[in-house]
Scaffold this motif. Structure first.
Motif, PDB file in Angstrom:
ATOM      1  N   ILE A   1       0.858  -1.180   0.000  1.00 28.59           N
ATOM      2  CA  ILE A   1       0.000   0.000   0.000  1.00 28.59           C
ATOM      3  C   ILE A   1       0.899   1.237   0.000  1.00 28.59           C
ATOM      4  CG2 ILE A   1      -1.747   1.267   1.301  1.00 28.59           C
ATOM      5  CD1 ILE A   1      -2.603  -1.532   2.431  1.00 28.59           C
ATOM      6  N   GLY A   2       0.740   2.075  -1.025  1.00 32.67           N
ATOM      7  CA  GLY A   2       1.630   3.223  -1.197  1.00 32.67           C
ATOM      8  C   GLY A   2       2.939   2.773  -1.819  1.00 32.67           C
ATOM      9  N   CYS A   3       2.833   2.024  -2.909  1.00 31.72           N
ATOM     10  CA  CYS A   3       4.016   1.369  -3.495  1.00 31.72           C
ATOM     11  C   CYS A   3       5.021   2.338  -4.110  1.00 31.72           C
ATOM     12  CB  CYS A   3       3.609   0.316  -4.507  1.00 31.72           C
ATOM     13  SG  CYS A   3       2.720   0.929  -5.950  1.00 31.72           S
ATOM     14  N   GLY A   4       4.603   3.572  -4.383  1.00 31.19           N
ATOM     15  CA  GLY A   4       5.554   4.571  -4.889  1.00 31.19           C
ATOM     16  C   GLY A   4       6.323   4.096  -6.100  1.00 31.19           C
ATOM     17  N   ILE A   5       7.646   4.258  -6.060  1.00 31.86           N
ATOM     18  CA  ILE A   5       8.470   3.911  -7.223  1.00 31.86           C
ATOM     19  C   ILE A   5       8.554   2.410  -7.462  1.00 31.86           C
ATOM     20  CG2 ILE A   5       9.792   6.049  -7.119  1.00 31.86           C
ATOM     21  CD1 ILE A   5      12.109   4.435  -5.908  1.00 31.86           C
ATOM     22  N   GLY A   6       8.088   1.608  -6.511  1.00 34.80           N
ATOM     23  CA  GLY A   6       7.966   0.176  -6.748  1.00 34.80           C
ATOM     24  C   GLY A   6       9.187  -0.671  -6.450  1.00 34.80           C
ATOM     25  N   SER A   7      10.161  -0.153  -5.711  1.00 33.06           N
ATOM     26  CA  SER A   7      11.344  -0.970  -5.429  1.00 33.06           C
ATOM     27  C   SER A   7      10.984  -2.193  -4.584  1.00 33.06           C
ATOM     28  CB  SER A   7      12.431  -0.138  -4.745  1.00 33.06           C
ATOM     29  OG  SER A   7      11.954   0.438  -3.556  1.00 33.06           O
ATOM     30  N   TRP A   8      10.025  -2.053  -3.686  1.00 29.40           N
ATOM     31  CA  TRP A   8       9.577  -3.182  -2.862  1.00 29.40           C
ATOM     32  C   TRP A   8       8.879  -4.226  -3.732  1.00 29.40           C
ATOM     33  CZ3 TRP A   8      10.661  -5.593   1.293  1.00 29.40           C
ATOM     34  CH2 TRP A   8       9.727  -6.297   2.038  1.00 29.40           C
ATOM     35  N   LEU A   9       8.076  -3.793  -4.704  1.00 33.16           N
ATOM     36  CA  LEU A   9       7.433  -4.730  -5.625  1.00 33.16           C
ATOM     37  C   LEU A   9       8.473  -5.533  -6.392  1.00 33.16           C
ATOM     38  CD1 LEU A   9       4.644  -2.463  -7.214  1.00 33.16           C
ATOM     39  CD2 LEU A   9       4.406  -4.036  -5.292  1.00 33.16           C
ATOM     40  N   ALA A  10       9.474  -4.837  -6.908  1.00 31.96           N
ATOM     41  CA  ALA A  10      10.526  -5.503  -7.687  1.00 31.96           C
ATOM     42  C   ALA A  10      11.293  -6.505  -6.832  1.00 31.96           C
ATOM     43  CB  ALA A  10      11.476  -4.459  -8.273  1.00 31.96           C
ATOM     44  N   THR A  11      11.594  -6.138  -5.592  1.00 29.98           N
ATOM     45  CA  THR A  11      12.313  -7.045  -4.694  1.00 29.98           C
ATOM     46  C   THR A  11      11.487  -8.281  -4.402  1.00 29.98           C
ATOM     47  OG1 THR A  11      13.541  -5.243  -3.680  1.00 29.98           O
ATOM     48  CG2 THR A  11      13.343  -7.265  -2.391  1.00 29.98           C
ATOM     49  N   LEU A  12      10.221  -8.093  -4.086  1.00 32.73           N
ATOM     50  CA  LEU A  12       9.356  -9.244  -3.804  1.00 32.73           C
ATOM     51  C   LEU A  12       9.272 -10.185  -4.998  1.00 32.73           C
ATOM     52  CD1 LEU A  12       6.488  -7.440  -1.881  1.00 32.73           C
ATOM     53  CD2 LEU A  12       8.105  -9.109  -0.929  1.00 32.73           C
ATOM     54  N   ARG A  13       9.154  -9.633  -6.173  1.00 30.38           N
ATOM     55  CA  ARG A  13       9.095 -10.468  -7.379  1.00 30.38           C
ATOM     56  C   ARG A  13      10.389 -11.281  -7.532  1.00 30.38           C
ATOM     57  NH1 ARG A  13       7.785  -7.745 -13.060  1.00 30.38           N
ATOM     58  NH2 ARG A  13       5.636  -8.013 -12.401  1.00 30.38           N
ATOM     59  N   LYS A  14      11.525 -10.621  -7.314  1.00 26.21           N
ATOM     60  CA  LYS A  14      12.820 -11.302  -7.472  1.00 26.21           C
ATOM     61  C   LYS A  14      12.996 -12.476  -6.518  1.00 26.21           C
ATOM     62  CE  LYS A  14      15.545  -7.458  -9.226  1.00 26.21           C
ATOM     63  NZ  LYS A  14      16.581  -6.467  -8.929  1.00 26.21           N
ATOM     64  N   ILE A  15      12.417 -12.382  -5.325  1.00 30.34           N
ATOM     65  CA  ILE A  15      12.613 -13.468  -4.365  1.00 30.34           C
ATOM     66  C   ILE A  15      11.445 -14.463  -4.340  1.00 30.34           C
ATOM     67  CG2 ILE A  15      14.225 -12.139  -2.960  1.00 30.34           C
ATOM     68  CD1 ILE A  15      11.968 -11.801  -0.883  1.00 30.34           C
ATOM     69  N   GLY A  16      10.579 -14.389  -5.351  1.00 29.85           N
ATOM     70  CA  GLY A  16       9.591 -15.443  -5.548  1.00 29.85           C
ATOM     71  C   GLY A  16       8.191 -15.220  -5.016  1.00 29.85           C
ATOM     72  N   PHE A  17       7.816 -13.960  -4.805  1.00 30.58           N
ATOM     73  CA  PHE A  17       6.467 -13.676  -4.325  1.00 30.58           C
ATOM     74  C   PHE A  17       5.647 -12.998  -5.413  1.00 30.58           C
ATOM     75  CE2 PHE A  17       8.994 -14.446  -0.685  1.00 30.58           C
ATOM     76  CZ  PHE A  17       8.155 -15.193   0.116  1.00 30.58           C
TER      77      PHE A  17
END
Length: 134
Positions: free
Chosen positions: A48-64
């Motif tokens: 929530i409040g993903c902004g530039i999306g660095s957290w999204l990218a990290t989660l994707r990289k580690i399999g979520f």
């Protein structure tokens, strides 16, 4: 990070964000949360409040399966163009039939909402089974 995100934010803001949310620090935060919550790979995580999306990218990289929410339409458009599922709007605007995530994260957001307690109550009512990490 996608070129679209880089073109949206000014240089000083990006420099600050990249120092605060380096790939390494995001990975360490994600690994800590995964261990603390005993999350299964592939779990759906709403930022929530993903902004530039660095957290999204990290989660994707580690399999979520990361999904995002942000009020900045430009960021939402950029991230959806990069293949992320991102909702444009506020928590209370999310459709009822949106799949409930295993976890909702909400970092650096509460100071931006006029009623933090009401905001958290809305998250809980929308996603009653989700773990909330703030």
């Amino acid at each position: 990070m996608g070129e679209g995100v880089l073109s949206y934010f000014d240089e000083l803001y990006l420099e600050y964000q990249m120092k605060k949310h380096s790939e390494e620090s995001s990975r360490k935060e994600a690994e800590f949360i995964v261990r603390a919550l005993d999350l299964e790979p592939g779990a759906r995580v709403l930022d929530i409040g993903c902004g530039i999306g660095s957290w999204l990218a990290t989660l994707r990289k580690i399999g979520f399966k990361p999904v995002g929410l942000d009020v900045a339409k430009e960021v939402v458009d950029i991230r959806t163009g990069e293949g992320f599922e991102v909702w444009h709007g506020t928590v209370d605007s999310i459709e009822r039939n949106w799949k409930e995530p295993s976890v909702c994260t909400c970092f650096f957001v509460l100071q931006h909402v006029p009623d933090p307690v009401g905001f958290l109550a809305t998250i809980r009512s929308k996603f009653p089974k989700s773990t909330l990490v703030i």
